[in-house]
Enzyme design. Sequence first.
Site, short mmCIF file in Angstrom:
data_model
loop_
_atom_site.label_atom_id
_atom_site.label_comp_id
_atom_site.label_asym_id
_atom_site.label_seq_id
_atom_site.Cartn_x
_atom_site.Cartn_y
_atom_site.Cartn_z
N PRO A 87 7.01 -46.36 66.98
CA PRO A 87 7.80 -45.16 67.32
C PRO A 87 8.39 -44.50 66.09
O PRO A 87 8.88 -43.37 66.16
CB PRO A 87 8.89 -45.69 68.26
CG PRO A 87 8.93 -47.16 68.07
CD PRO A 87 7.61 -47.59 67.51
N GLU A 111 10.40 -57.00 68.73
CA GLU A 111 11.28 -56.04 68.04
C GLU A 111 10.52 -55.20 67.02
O GLU A 111 11.10 -54.37 66.33
CB GLU A 111 12.42 -56.79 67.33
CG GLU A 111 13.47 -57.34 68.29
CD GLU A 111 14.07 -56.25 69.18
OE1 GLU A 111 14.49 -55.21 68.66
OE2 GLU A 111 14.09 -56.44 70.41
N ARG A 122 -13.63 -39.30 71.99
CA ARG A 122 -14.25 -38.16 72.66
C ARG A 122 -14.63 -37.04 71.69
O ARG A 122 -15.38 -36.14 72.04
CB ARG A 122 -13.41 -37.66 73.83
CG ARG A 122 -12.03 -37.17 73.49
CD ARG A 122 -11.13 -37.16 74.72
NE ARG A 122 -11.67 -36.33 75.79
CZ ARG A 122 -11.62 -35.00 75.80
NH1 ARG A 122 -11.07 -34.36 74.81
NH2 ARG A 122 -12.11 -34.33 76.83
N ASP A 168 -10.40 -27.26 75.05
CA ASP A 168 -9.32 -28.17 75.44
C ASP A 168 -8.01 -27.71 74.84
O ASP A 168 -7.99 -27.11 73.77
CB ASP A 168 -9.59 -29.58 74.91
CG ASP A 168 -10.45 -30.41 75.84
OD1 ASP A 168 -10.69 -29.97 76.98
OD2 ASP A 168 -10.86 -31.50 75.42
C1 LIG Z 1 9.60 -52.59 71.57
S1 LIG Z 1 8.66 -51.77 70.33
C2 LIG Z 1 9.62 -52.05 68.88
C3 LIG Z 1 10.44 -50.86 68.50
C4 LIG Z 1 11.22 -51.02 67.20
N1 LIG Z 1 12.33 -51.90 67.35
C5 LIG Z 1 11.69 -49.65 66.75
O1 LIG Z 1 12.69 -49.19 67.27
O2 LIG Z 1 10.99 -49.00 65.94
C6 LIG Z 1 7.29 -52.83 70.11
C7 LIG Z 1 6.03 -52.19 69.59
O3 LIG Z 1 5.56 -51.23 70.52
C8 LIG Z 1 4.83 -50.20 69.84
N2 LIG Z 1 5.40 -48.91 70.23
C9 LIG Z 1 6.50 -48.70 71.01
N3 LIG Z 1 6.73 -47.41 71.17
C10 LIG Z 1 5.76 -46.74 70.51
C11 LIG Z 1 5.48 -45.36 70.31
N4 LIG Z 1 6.23 -44.40 70.82
N5 LIG Z 1 4.39 -45.03 69.57
C12 LIG Z 1 3.60 -45.99 69.02
N6 LIG Z 1 3.84 -47.32 69.17
C13 LIG Z 1 4.91 -47.70 69.90
C14 LIG Z 1 4.93 -50.51 68.34
O4 LIG Z 1 3.75 -51.16 67.92
C15 LIG Z 1 6.15 -51.44 68.28
O5 LIG Z 1 6.13 -52.30 67.17
#
Ligand SMILES: C[S@@+](CC[C@H](N)C(=O)[O-])C[C@H]1O[C@@H](n2cnc3c(N)ncnc32)[C@H](O)[C@@H]1O
Length: 223
Positions: free
Chosen positions: A83, A110, A147, A161
């Site tokens: 994220p 985490e 795609r 698209d």
């Molecule tokens: C619970 S999340 C950890 C979030 C982390 N503590 C942070 O706030 O950045 C676990 C994993 O889900 C994935 N993930 C969660 N949300 C995501 C998003 N919006 N985009 C891409 N990957 C995501 C990532 O690989 C991340 O390491």
Amino acid sequence: MKINFITLFPNYYKPFVSESITKRAIEKNKLEVKIIDFRKFADNKHNKVDDIVYGGGQGMLLMVEPIDKAMETTKGKRILLSPQGKPFTQAKAKELAKEKELTFIAGHYEGFDERIRKLIDEEISIGDYVLTGGELPSMVLADAIVRLIPGVIKEESHANDSFQNALLDHPQYTRPREYKNMKVPEVLLNGNHAKIEEWRKQKQLEKTKKVRPDIIERGDDEK
Ligand SMILES: C[S@@+](CC[C@H](N)C(=O)[O-])C[C@H]1O[C@@H](n2cnc3c(N)ncnc32)[C@H](O)[C@@H]1O
């Protein structure tokens, strides 16, 4: 193209490779998928890949070494799903569709030991919200990219698209001509292709200006 998914949950990917466009791309030899369980690269007898956070804090963090070792079995760009990454766009999908090999690293718990960020090429997010793991985000990226690989689907199918030309798609209709008093626009029924094209372009512009003016301003794609 070859896509490697580095994950702790390989089963997530089973339906992805056995349905729809991904399945067809694999059958047409346009795509090869490898799912790499990084637990197999743990250097301890309990196959532990996560540990407590230095300095204190909730939950467990993924250790850098098993992921690094898993990545060493791959070639090409390494993309961390997180994220905290740059938001994914159609322009990025187009750019990545030109690569020969891509590796997506899915986090969990985490998240990752910070040092992983020195070993990857890009960090990408699928939106401003937090999911449990990177498996769904990695499949979102892979689907958008696959795609666009030439020969996977007909080029005309994605030419209009949404986002492809810095615009949203135009309205489309199929049978019946009328439903609950809602009629298909006359212009689409008269076979005048120049007029139809004009109408479609106009509708694309109208809708994009109304709901996503930021796409036009960003202009991150050729018109
Ligand atoms: C619970 S999340 C950890 C979030 C982390 N503590 C942070 O706030 O950045 C676990 C994993 O889900 C994935 N993930 C969660 N949300 C995501 C998003 N919006 N985009 C891409 N990957 C995501 C990532 O690989 C991340 O390491």
